[in-house]
Scaffold this motif. Structure first.
Motif, PDB file in Angstrom:
ATOM      1  N   ASP A 144       0.581  -1.313  -0.343  1.00 15.38           N
ATOM      2  CA  ASP A 144       0.116   0.345  -0.572  1.00 15.38           C
ATOM      3  C   ASP A 144       0.660   1.088   0.454  1.00 15.38           C
ATOM      4  O   ASP A 144       1.780   1.177   0.384  1.00 15.38           O
ATOM      5  N   LEU A 145       0.454   2.954  -1.075  1.00 14.62           N
ATOM      6  CA  LEU A 145       1.225   3.207  -0.118  1.00 14.62           C
ATOM      7  C   LEU A 145       0.088   3.750   1.125  1.00 14.62           C
ATOM      8  O   LEU A 145      -0.447   3.573   1.543  1.00 14.62           O
ATOM      9  N   HIS A 146       1.241   4.770   1.524  1.00 13.70           N
ATOM     10  CA  HIS A 146       0.934   5.828   2.478  1.00 13.70           C
ATOM     11  C   HIS A 146       0.309   7.095   2.734  1.00 13.70           C
ATOM     12  O   HIS A 146       0.517   7.828   1.807  1.00 13.70           O
ATOM     13  N   HIS A 154       2.268   9.150   0.971  1.00 16.06           N
ATOM     14  CA  HIS A 154       2.457   9.681  -0.467  1.00 16.06           C
ATOM     15  C   HIS A 154       1.048  10.697  -1.345  1.00 16.06           C
ATOM     16  O   HIS A 154       1.118  11.371  -2.591  1.00 16.06           O
ATOM     17  N   ALA A 155      -0.124  10.695  -0.644  1.00 17.71           N
ATOM     18  CA  ALA A 155      -0.813  11.325  -0.528  1.00 17.71           C
ATOM     19  C   ALA A 155      -0.152  12.853  -1.092  1.00 17.71           C
ATOM     20  O   ALA A 155      -0.909  13.618  -1.817  1.00 17.71           O
ATOM     21  N   ASN A 203       2.774  -5.363  -5.866  1.00 12.83           N
ATOM     22  CA  ASN A 203       2.656  -4.295  -4.737  1.00 12.83           C
ATOM     23  C   ASN A 203       3.173  -2.835  -5.733  1.00 12.83           C
ATOM     24  O   ASN A 203       1.925  -2.534  -5.870  1.00 12.83           O
ATOM     25  N   THR A 244      -1.065  -2.359  -6.494  1.00 18.42           N
ATOM     26  CA  THR A 244      -1.891  -1.718  -5.498  1.00 18.42           C
ATOM     27  C   THR A 244      -2.189  -0.215  -5.822  1.00 18.42           C
ATOM     28  O   THR A 244      -2.981   0.367  -5.578  1.00 18.42           O
ATOM     29  N   TYR A 245      -0.235   0.045  -6.036  1.00 19.17           N
ATOM     30  CA  TYR A 245       0.029   1.732  -5.662  1.00 19.17           C
ATOM     31  C   TYR A 245      -0.701   2.146  -7.057  1.00 19.17           C
ATOM     32  O   TYR A 245      -1.231   3.371  -7.098  1.00 19.17           O
ATOM     33  N   SER A 250      -3.248   1.066  -8.853  1.00 21.61           N
ATOM     34  CA  SER A 250      -4.803   1.471  -8.704  1.00 21.61           C
ATOM     35  C   SER A 250      -5.123   2.703  -7.380  1.00 21.61           C
ATOM     36  O   SER A 250      -5.937   3.092  -7.272  1.00 21.61           O
ATOM     37  N   GLN A 251      -4.171   2.510  -6.160  1.00 21.87           N
ATOM     38  CA  GLN A 251      -4.136   3.279  -5.555  1.00 21.87           C
ATOM     39  C   GLN A 251      -3.696   5.082  -5.880  1.00 21.87           C
ATOM     40  O   GLN A 251      -4.706   5.824  -5.325  1.00 21.87           O
ATOM     41  N   ALA A 252      -2.842   5.067  -6.485  1.00 21.77           N
ATOM     42  CA  ALA A 252      -2.481   6.095  -7.183  1.00 21.77           C
ATOM     43  C   ALA A 252      -3.671   7.118  -8.491  1.00 21.77           C
ATOM     44  O   ALA A 252      -3.707   8.305  -7.711  1.00 21.77           O
ATOM     45  N   LYS A 263      -6.766   7.119  -7.592  1.00 20.65           N
ATOM     46  CA  LYS A 263      -7.826   7.624  -7.313  1.00 20.65           C
ATOM     47  C   LYS A 263      -7.122   8.723  -7.064  1.00 20.65           C
ATOM     48  O   LYS A 263      -9.073   9.204  -6.518  1.00 20.65           O
TER      49      LYS A 263
END
Length: 134
Positions: A46-48, A51-52, A100, A103-104, A106-108, A110
């Protein structure tokens, strides 16, 4: 694209400092979209939260008409810390890194606009280098 002063207002909002701000202004004055890059090593699934901050700033650049490149550090994640001194940078298998990385991304996405984001993998150039002797 918005006028330079308006772009600077958006870009500097929430930033403690732009170094050097005069160079950024000069680049914006050219009227050519900038290419903003961020590299992330997929060392965990997961990004943390940290990173946001750069991802949100990158989204602002996208909204201003600039290009954004997300560099997935699959090569550097697989290399890890070969000395074994840094336990937070273990060497990972290609399968672990790929899972990993997925998922990075996919999360980024967002935060970033997927239609306006270029994704590259540093393993495309790093893994062809012989770094074992370094």
């Amino acid at each position: 694209m918005l006028p330079v002063d308006e772009q600077m207002r958006v870009i500097t909002s929430g930033a403690a400092q732009i170094v050097p701000e005069t160079d950024l202004r000069k680049k914006l004055e050219r009227g050519v979209p900038l290419n903003i890059k961020l590299g992330v090593d997929p060392t965990s699934p997961d990004l943390h939260l940290g990173h946001a901050v750069p991802l949100r700033k990158m989204r602002q650049f996208q909204d201003l008409g600039h290009k954004v490149t997300l560099i997935i550090g699959n090569g550097t994640a697989m290399i890890g810390d070969p000395s074994g001194k840094n336990t937070t940078r273990p060497q990972l298998t290609q399968e672990e890194v790929e899972a990993n990385a997925a998922t990075y991304v996919s999360q980024a996405m967002k935060i970033l606009d997927p239609e306006k984001t270029t994704i590259v993998h540093n393993g495309d150039w790093i893994l062809s280098l012989d770094l074992k002797g370094l």
